[in-house]
Design a protein around this motif. Structure first.
Motif, short mmCIF file in Angstrom:
data_model
loop_
_atom_site.label_atom_id
_atom_site.label_comp_id
_atom_site.label_asym_id
_atom_site.label_seq_id
_atom_site.Cartn_x
_atom_site.Cartn_y
_atom_site.Cartn_z
N MET A 195 0.84 -1.18 0.00
CA MET A 195 0.00 0.00 0.00
C MET A 195 0.89 1.25 0.00
SD MET A 195 -3.05 0.75 2.57
CE MET A 195 -3.36 2.29 3.27
N ALA A 196 0.66 2.13 -0.93
CA ALA A 196 1.46 3.36 -1.05
C ALA A 196 1.06 4.35 0.04
CB ALA A 196 1.25 3.98 -2.42
N PRO A 197 2.03 5.09 0.55
CA PRO A 197 1.71 6.07 1.58
C PRO A 197 0.93 7.24 1.01
CG PRO A 197 4.02 6.21 1.00
CD PRO A 197 3.44 5.04 0.25
N THR A 198 0.20 7.88 1.86
CA THR A 198 -0.57 9.04 1.46
C THR A 198 0.33 10.27 1.44
OG1 THR A 198 -1.14 9.59 3.72
CG2 THR A 198 -2.62 8.07 2.56
N GLU A 199 -0.20 11.34 0.91
CA GLU A 199 0.54 12.60 0.91
C GLU A 199 0.89 13.02 2.33
OE1 GLU A 199 -0.06 17.24 -0.39
OE2 GLU A 199 -1.12 15.71 -1.52
N VAL A 228 1.60 11.07 4.84
CA VAL A 228 2.74 10.27 5.29
C VAL A 228 4.03 10.83 4.69
CG1 VAL A 228 3.83 8.00 5.16
CG2 VAL A 228 1.39 8.18 5.68
N LEU A 229 4.01 11.15 3.41
CA LEU A 229 5.19 11.72 2.76
C LEU A 229 5.57 13.06 3.37
CD1 LEU A 229 4.38 10.85 -0.96
CD2 LEU A 229 6.19 9.86 0.44
N THR A 230 4.58 13.88 3.65
CA THR A 230 4.83 15.18 4.27
C THR A 230 5.42 15.01 5.67
OG1 THR A 230 3.03 16.20 3.02
CG2 THR A 230 3.74 17.35 5.01
N SER A 231 4.88 14.09 6.42
CA SER A 231 5.40 13.81 7.76
C SER A 231 6.84 13.32 7.68
CB SER A 231 4.52 12.76 8.44
OG SER A 231 5.09 12.36 9.65
N TRP A 232 7.12 12.43 6.74
CA TRP A 232 8.46 11.89 6.56
C TRP A 232 9.44 13.01 6.21
CZ3 TRP A 232 12.20 10.55 2.74
CH2 TRP A 232 13.07 9.52 3.11
N ALA A 286 12.38 9.71 -2.91
CA ALA A 286 11.51 9.05 -1.93
C ALA A 286 10.09 8.98 -2.47
CB ALA A 286 11.54 9.80 -0.61
N HIS A 287 9.64 10.06 -3.09
CA HIS A 287 8.30 10.07 -3.67
C HIS A 287 8.19 9.05 -4.79
CE1 HIS A 287 4.83 11.53 -5.96
NE2 HIS A 287 4.38 11.88 -4.77
N GLN A 288 9.25 8.90 -5.58
CA GLN A 288 9.24 7.94 -6.67
C GLN A 288 9.28 6.50 -6.16
OE1 GLN A 288 12.74 9.30 -8.72
NE2 GLN A 288 11.60 10.77 -9.98
#
Length: 75
Positions: free
Chosen positions: A1-5, A7-11, A44-46
């Motif tokens: 399952m891909a992380p949500t926006e 999750v990416l923002t938090s990371w 990371a996004h890719q």
């Protein structure tokens, strides 16, 4: 399952300071450190799956940042 926006923002917020500091210490350049941080998060996004699993997040950020620092040093 891909992380949500979210999750990416938090990371990003969790790891940005570490990556920038590491990159700056190695390169001695704020501009290069900024570029390395940006490129790390683009990658990371890719490769969202790598940060979706917490145990991979730490190694992923170090791997990408260190490769980017090496690429910057060769330029």
């Amino acid at each position: 399952m891909a992380p949500t926006e979210a999750v990416l923002t938090s990371w990003f917020h969790e790891h940005r300071s570490f990556l920038w500091g590491l990159s700056y210490r190695i390169t001695g350049s704020a501009a290069d450190a900024d570029d390395i941080v940006q490129e790390t998060f683009v990658r990371a996004h890719q490769h969202e799956g790598a940060i979706a699993r917490q145990e991979l997040a730490e190694s992923f950020r170090r791997h990408v940042a260190s490769r980017r620092v090496g690429e910057s040093a060769r330029c």
